[in-house]
Design a protein around this motif. Structure first.
Motif, PDB file in Angstrom:
ATOM      1  N   GLU A  40       0.828  -1.206   0.000  1.00 55.55           N
ATOM      2  CA  GLU A  40       0.000   0.000   0.000  1.00 55.55           C
ATOM      3  C   GLU A  40       0.864   1.258   0.000  1.00 55.55           C
ATOM      4  O   GLU A  40       0.539   2.241  -0.673  1.00 55.55           O
ATOM      5  CB  GLU A  40      -0.927  -0.017   1.209  1.00 55.55           C
ATOM      6  N   GLN A  41       1.966   1.231   0.770  1.00 56.83           N
ATOM      7  CA  GLN A  41       2.859   2.388   0.796  1.00 56.83           C
ATOM      8  C   GLN A  41       3.463   2.644  -0.581  1.00 56.83           C
ATOM      9  O   GLN A  41       3.520   3.785  -1.053  1.00 56.83           O
ATOM     10  CB  GLN A  41       3.955   2.158   1.836  1.00 56.83           C
ATOM     11  N   ASP A  42       3.913   1.571  -1.243  1.00 59.60           N
ATOM     12  CA  ASP A  42       4.488   1.729  -2.588  1.00 59.60           C
ATOM     13  C   ASP A  42       3.447   2.264  -3.573  1.00 59.60           C
ATOM     14  O   ASP A  42       3.741   3.132  -4.406  1.00 59.60           O
ATOM     15  CB  ASP A  42       5.045   0.387  -3.080  1.00 59.60           C
ATOM     16  N   VAL A  43       2.211   1.736  -3.487  1.00 61.64           N
ATOM     17  CA  VAL A  43       1.169   2.184  -4.413  1.00 61.64           C
ATOM     18  C   VAL A  43       0.823   3.650  -4.167  1.00 61.64           C
ATOM     19  O   VAL A  43       0.660   4.438  -5.108  1.00 61.64           O
ATOM     20  CB  VAL A  43      -0.082   1.290  -4.275  1.00 61.64           C
ATOM     21  N   ASN A  44       0.706   4.036  -2.876  1.00 58.08           N
ATOM     22  CA  ASN A  44       0.402   5.441  -2.569  1.00 58.08           C
ATOM     23  C   ASN A  44       1.519   6.362  -3.047  1.00 58.08           C
ATOM     24  O   ASN A  44       1.258   7.452  -3.579  1.00 58.08           O
ATOM     25  CB  ASN A  44       0.184   5.609  -1.064  1.00 58.08           C
ATOM     26  N   GLN A  45       2.778   5.934  -2.859  1.00 60.59           N
ATOM     27  CA  GLN A  45       3.887   6.738  -3.357  1.00 60.59           C
ATOM     28  C   GLN A  45       3.837   6.853  -4.878  1.00 60.59           C
ATOM     29  O   GLN A  45       4.088   7.924  -5.450  1.00 60.59           O
ATOM     30  CB  GLN A  45       5.213   6.128  -2.908  1.00 60.59           C
TER      31      GLN A  45
END
Length: 613
Positions: A40-45
Motif C-alpha cells: 500500500e505504501q508503494d502504491v500510494n507513493q
C-alpha cells in the motif's frame, strides 16, 4: 509405560504442536500484514508521483501556451508600438479639442449668464470693444470719447423754459460689432450701460474667464498634460525585458489562476494513454508488475471521465482500491484518480512463498516427528506387551517338556520300573521326544534371531514344492488325525520346481498348516493347492476356521503377535511363526498375502519365482 503416562505425553506433545502451529499462523499473518502495508505504501507513493507529474505536465503545457501567447503579444507590441504612439497623440489631440470645446462652452454659458445679470441691473447695456472702452475711460480727451451727452430742453408755447432732460449716448467708433460666440474671446468683456437711477453712463468690465473656471481649467489642463506625458513615457519605454524571478513567479501565479478558472474538461487536460504510461512506469519503478484497473472521475459528482479496466467495475469500489486527488483545485472540480489491483493477494503471497514454504516444512517435520514418536511409543508398548506374552508362552512351552522329562527321570529311579524294560524303553522315548520338542522350540527362537540379524544363510537348490507339501502333510498326520482334520491336496502346478532352501520351505508349509489346524473349529477343513502363472508358482493354504478381522490381518506378520481366540481353543505358541514365514518367503524373493473374514476362514497365498534369479 503406563497408559496414563502415555496419554500425558501425547497431550503435552499435542499442546506443544498446536502452540507451534498457532505461532506459525500468527507469524504468517503478521508477515502478510507487513507485506500489505509495504505494498500500500508503494502504491500510494506511486500515485502521489503520478499526480505530481500530471500536475507538472499540465502546468508546463499551460506555461508553454502562455509563453507562446506572450511571444505573439510581444511581436504584436513591437509591430504596433509606432502605431500606438501615433494613435495616442491623435487621441490626445482629439481629447484636447473636446476639452477646449467644453471649456469654451462653459465660458460662453458663464458670459451669457453675466450678460443676463447686467441686462437686469442696467438699462440699455451694449458690448463695446477694448478700444472704445479705453477711449471712454480717457478723461483727458473727452472729445474722442464715444460717450456723448444729449440735453433735451422743454419750452412752453410762449417759449418759457420748463426744464431739461439729459441722456448719455454711446456712439460706436467701429462699424463691426463684438460677437460673444466667437472662437477668439478677449480676456475681458466690456459693456456700456446707463444707470437706471441716475441715467449716467456706466462702463462695466467682466472677465471672460472667471477665477473659478480658470482654476478648474488649470486643473484639467495639468491633468491632461500629466496623462499625456505618462502615456508617452510608458509607450516610449514599452520594450521586452528579460524575465526576472518576480516576473516568473507572477507568471506562474497567473498560470495557476488560469488553470483553476479555465473551463477545460479533465479528459482534455491529460489523455488516458499518457496517464496509463505514467502509472505503469511508477509501478515498475517499485517492482509492482500486477495487472491493474484505473479510472478518473469527478470529485464533486459521481461522473466517470474515462476508465481502463481488465475486469468489470461495478458501482461499489472493489477491494484493494487506492485513490488520490488529481489536481489541487479549489474553484473547479479537482478530479479523482482511482487504481485497483484485482490480484494483490497473489503478489503478496508470491513474495511470501519462502516464508510460507519454510513454515509449512517446519510444521510438516514437527507433525511427522510427533506422529512418528506416538507411533514408536505405541509400537514399543505393543512390542513390550507381546514380548511379555512371548515370555509367558515360552515359559509355559519350555516348562511342559522340562516337567515331562523330570517326571520320566524320577520314574526311572524307581527300582520296580528299572526291572521292567518295556516301561524303561517307553520312558526313554518320552524323554527323547520331549528333548526334541524342547530343541525345536529353541531352534525356532534362534532362527528368528538369526533372521533379524540377517545371519541366516539359505541354500539354493532345486526343490519340488509338490513333493515338499505332500511330505509335510504326511509328517503331520498324527497331529491332524488327533483333531480329525480333513486335508484336500490340489497340487495342480505342472512346473513345481523352484530354487530355494528345502528345510526352511518345509518349515513354512508346516507353520501355515499348523495354524490352519489350530485356528479351526472341531473338525478342521484344510485346502492346499498349487498352480502356475507365467513366471511364478502360487501356493494357497486355506481353512474354514475362526478367521480374522482386517485390523488383525494387518498385524499377523509382526513378531510376537498372536490372534486372540477367547475361550474357544487353548492355542499355544510364541507368535513367531508367521513372522518367520514372511521373512523366509521374502528372502527367497517371493511374496505372501492373506485374505480372511471373521468366522469364515483364512487363505494364505505364497508366490515364488520359477527361475533361478
Amino acid at each position: 509405560m503406563k497408559k496414563r503416562s502415555l496419554w500425558l505425553i501425547t497431550g503435552l506433545m499435542t499442546i506443544a504442536l498446536l502452540g507451534v502451529f498457532v505461532m506459525q499462523l500468527y507469524y504468517i499473518r503478521e508477515a502478510y500484514n507487513l507485506k500489505s502495508q509495504l505494498f500500500e505504501q508503494d502504491v500510494n507513493q506511486a500515485l502521489n508521483s503520478v499526480v505530481n507529474k500530471v500536475q507538472k505536465r499540465t502546468a508546463a503545457l499551460y506555461i508553454n501556451k502562455r509563453d507562446k501567447q506572450l511571444e505573439r503579444d510581444r511581436e504584436a507590441d513591437v509591430r504596433n508600438q509606432a502605431e500606438l504612439l501615433v494613435e495616442f497623440k491623435e487621441h490626445f489631440k482629439d481629447q484636447e479639442q473636446k476639452r477646449l470645446l467644453e471649456q469654451r462652452k462653459l465660458i460662453v454659458a458663464d458670459l451669457n449668464q453675466n450678460d443676463l445679470e447686467i441686462k437686469k441691473s442696467y438699462r440699455d447695456p451694449i458690448l463695446i470693444t477694448e478700444a472704445e472702452y479705453l477711449a471712454a475711460s480717457d478723461l483727458n480727451n473727452p472729445l474722442k470719447s464715444p460717450i456723448h451727452l444729449d440735453v433735451n430742453v422743454r419750452l412752453d408755447a410762449y417759449g418759457n423754459f420748463l426744464g431739461e432732460q439729459r441722456k448719455s449716448i454711446f456712439i460706436p467708433q467701429e462699424t463691426n460689432s463684438f460677437i460673444i460666440a466667437s472662437n477668439q474671446l478677449p480676456d475681458t468683456i466690456r459693456y456700456h450701460a446707463l444707470n437706471p437711477v441716475t441715467e449716467k453712463s456706466v462702463l462695466i468690465s467682466v472677465p471672460t474667464v472667471s477665477d473659478e473656471l480658470a482654476r478648474k481649467f488649470q486643473l484639467e489642463n495639468n491633468l491632461a498634460k500629466r496623462k499625456y506625458e505618462d502615456g508617452m513615457a510608458r509607450l516610449m519605454s514599452d520594450t521586452i525585458p528579460l524575465k526576472s524571478e518576480s516576473d516568473i513567479f507572477s507568471q506562474v501565479k497567473d498560470v495557476a489562476q488560469e488553470m483553476r478558472e479555465a473551463n477545460v474538461p479533465l479528459s482534455k487536460m491529460i489523455s488516458k494513454e499518457s496517464l496509463d504510461t505514467l502509472i505503469q512506469k511508477e509501478l515498475l519503478n517499485r517492482n509492482i508488475t500486477l495487472n491493474y484497473d484505473f479510472w478518473v472521475s469527478l470529485a464533486e459528482k459521481d461522473s466517470l471521465v474515462y476508465i481502463k479496466a481488465v475486469n468489470n467495475i461495478n458501482n461499489a469500489l472493489p477491494k484493494n482500491t487506492f485513490k488520490a486527488t488529481l489536481y489541487n483545485y479549489v474553484i473547479r472540480d479537482p478530479g479523482m484518480l482511482y487504481i485497483s489491483f484485482p490480484d494483490k493477494n497473489s503478489l503478496i503471497l508470491s513474495n511470501m512463498w519462502a516464508t510460507m514454504a519454510s513454515s509449512a516444512a517446519l510444521l510438516f517435520v514437527l507433525i511427522f516427528i510427533f506422529a512418528y514418536t506416538i507411533y514408536a511409543i505405541m509400537k514399543q508398548k505393543k512390542i513390550s506387551e507381546m514380548k511379555t506374552d512371548f515370555i509367558n508362552n515360552m515359559t509355559h512351552e519350555f516348562k511342559t517338556p522340562v516337567a515331562t522329562i523330570m517326571i520320566a527321570s524320577e520314574a526311572l529311579k524307581d527300582p520296580e520300573i528299572v526291572e521292567d524294560k518295556a516301561r524303561i524303553s517307553r520312558l526313554a522315548g518320552i524323554i527323547y521326544d520331549e528333548n526334541v520338542r524342547l530343541g525345536n522350540h529353541i531352534e525356532r527362537v534362534l532362527s528368528i534371531a538369526r533372521l533379524e540379524k540377517k545371519e541366516l544363510k539359505l541354500e539354493e537348490n532345486e526343490v519340488n514344492l509338490n513333493d515338499v507339501i505332500a511330505a509335510v502333510v504326511d509328517s503331520m498326520g498324527l497331529q491332524l488325525q488327533k483333531r480329525n482334520a480333513i486335508v484336500n491336496l490340489n497340487l495342480n502346478a505342472e512346473n513345481s520346481t523352484i530354487y530355494g532352501d528345502e528345510l526352511h520351505l518345509s518349515n513354512v508349509i508346516y507353520n501355515l498348516v499348523d495354524n490352519a489346524n489350530k485356528y479351526s473349529g472341531e473338525i478342521p477343513k484344510i485346502n492346499i493347492s498349487t498352480r502356475n502363472t507365467a513366471k511364478n508358482l502360487i501356493i494357497e493354504i486355506s481353512d474354514e476356521g475362526i478367521g480374522m478381522t482386517k485390523d488383525q490381518t494387518k498385524r499377523i506378520f509382526d513378531q510376537f503377535y498372536r490372534v486372540p481366540t477367547g475361550n474357544l481353543h487353548d492355542v499355544k505358541g510364541f507368535g513367531l511363526g508367521l513372522n518367520y514365514v514372511q521373512d523366509i518367503v521374502n528372502q527367497m524373493g517371493g511374496t505372501i498375502k492373506v485374505h480372511s473374514e471373521k468366522d469364515k476362514g483364512t487363505v494364505f497365498e505364497i508366490s515364488l519365482a520359477l527361475n533361478h534369479n
